[in-house]
Design an enzyme around this catalytic site. Sequence first.
Site, PDB file in Angstrom:
ATOM      1  N   GLU A  90       0.817  -1.218   0.000  1.00  0.00           N
ATOM      2  CA  GLU A  90       0.000   0.000   0.000  1.00  0.00           C
ATOM      3  C   GLU A  90       0.850   1.267   0.000  1.00  0.00           C
ATOM      4  O   GLU A  90       0.523   2.235  -0.698  1.00  0.00           O
ATOM      5  CB  GLU A  90      -0.943  -0.003   1.206  1.00  0.00           C
ATOM      6  CG  GLU A  90      -2.155  -0.913   1.078  1.00  0.00           C
ATOM      7  CD  GLU A  90      -1.826  -2.379   1.322  1.00  0.00           C
ATOM      8  OE1 GLU A  90      -2.677  -3.247   1.053  1.00  0.00           O
ATOM      9  OE2 GLU A  90      -0.700  -2.662   1.802  1.00  0.00           O
ATOM     10  N   HIS A 159      -9.369  -5.852  10.508  1.00  0.00           N
ATOM     11  CA  HIS A 159     -10.077  -5.680   9.240  1.00  0.00           C
ATOM     12  C   HIS A 159     -11.451  -5.034   9.445  1.00  0.00           C
ATOM     13  O   HIS A 159     -12.278  -5.062   8.539  1.00  0.00           O
ATOM     14  CB  HIS A 159     -10.276  -7.036   8.544  1.00  0.00           C
ATOM     15  CG  HIS A 159      -9.008  -7.711   8.152  1.00  0.00           C
ATOM     16  ND1 HIS A 159      -8.170  -8.314   9.065  1.00  0.00           N
ATOM     17  CD2 HIS A 159      -8.423  -7.885   6.941  1.00  0.00           C
ATOM     18  CE1 HIS A 159      -7.138  -8.831   8.439  1.00  0.00           C
ATOM     19  NE2 HIS A 159      -7.262  -8.574   7.149  1.00  0.00           N
TER      20      HIS A 159
END
Length: 367
Positions: A90, A159
């Site tokens: 990322e 998450h």
Amino acid sequence: MLAIARQRMLGQSFKKILPAVSVLRSYSSAAKQITVREALNSALDEEMLADPKVFLMGEEVGEYQGAYKITKGLLEKYGPERVLDTPITEAGFTGIGVGAAYYGLKPVVEFMTFNFSMQAIDHIINSAAKSNYMSAGQISVPIVFRGPNGAAAGVGAQHSQCYAAWYASCPGLKVLSPYNSEDARGLLKAAIRDPDPVVFLENELLYGESFPVSDEVLDSSFCLPIGKAKIEREGKDATITAFSKMVGYALKAAEMLEKDGICAEVINLRSIRPLDRATINASVRKTNRLITVEEGFPQHGVGAEICASVVEESFSYLDAPVERIAGADVPMPYAANLERMAVPQVEDIVRAAKRACYRSVPLAATA
């Protein structure tokens, strides 16, 4: 692949939770229904067709058609130069996207979940959000960071976090969070066309939800204004503010409250930054009560900012203490029964509204 493992993990839990997301709707059967997934996909497609500077990048957005199939068919239509599969890094691909935006391109960067955006937060905050101000307006950063945000189903603390309050606290960013298909389509188009960096917070459990849309919404020129909330349901007794999946919960709570003679007004925030303070305060001045609803942590949350705005601008109109409904102040549990306790439920909103309207029985009276 990450997406395959994640989808298997979500399988059974998703089927259990999805009915809770659905809200009874009284729309005309003649209205066309599209899913949030289709709305996002069509918005990306139309903006890529209209502007060759728009391109997509992220993990599995191309060959795999997107981890959640939001980018389905776009690689075949636009080719690998405009739909870029990236490594699982990322920080790397977000930095490349910001650099491309510096040079006038319009990247749409997908995070498989916004929890992973923490790996890239330096580029989002220091490189994207602050560059226009630090360059005295000479550098625009037209970039969109999009992906699922908040709780899904059975995926644990790493998450499941909601980052609305995190990103909304940073000057230089715009933060949007759609609820239905109209929101998804109109707000994503607005985000891509905007000259500033936009954080676009979707919800995984809403992707498969269908909502009615008008011909106007389906027109390629359709676009929603950034910074403007929508009153989803008008009322006179209490104001309920919510965003993303919680809008559906708020609407369901309003239906339940109506049976008890409480007419609640439900505001779909749509835009977290800028926040539509005018619409919120106008509603509170009419209903004299406020209930804020969000999935995120309670401390320093979106609801806290809304409360502050109302206290500053409309305090004398309040007839009851403000009620804040938020996620539990703990990392998200993995166990399904604990997970349900950690996120707001429709019943929580109903109880809060009844407290605000002095319809609930005091605990002391039941002792």
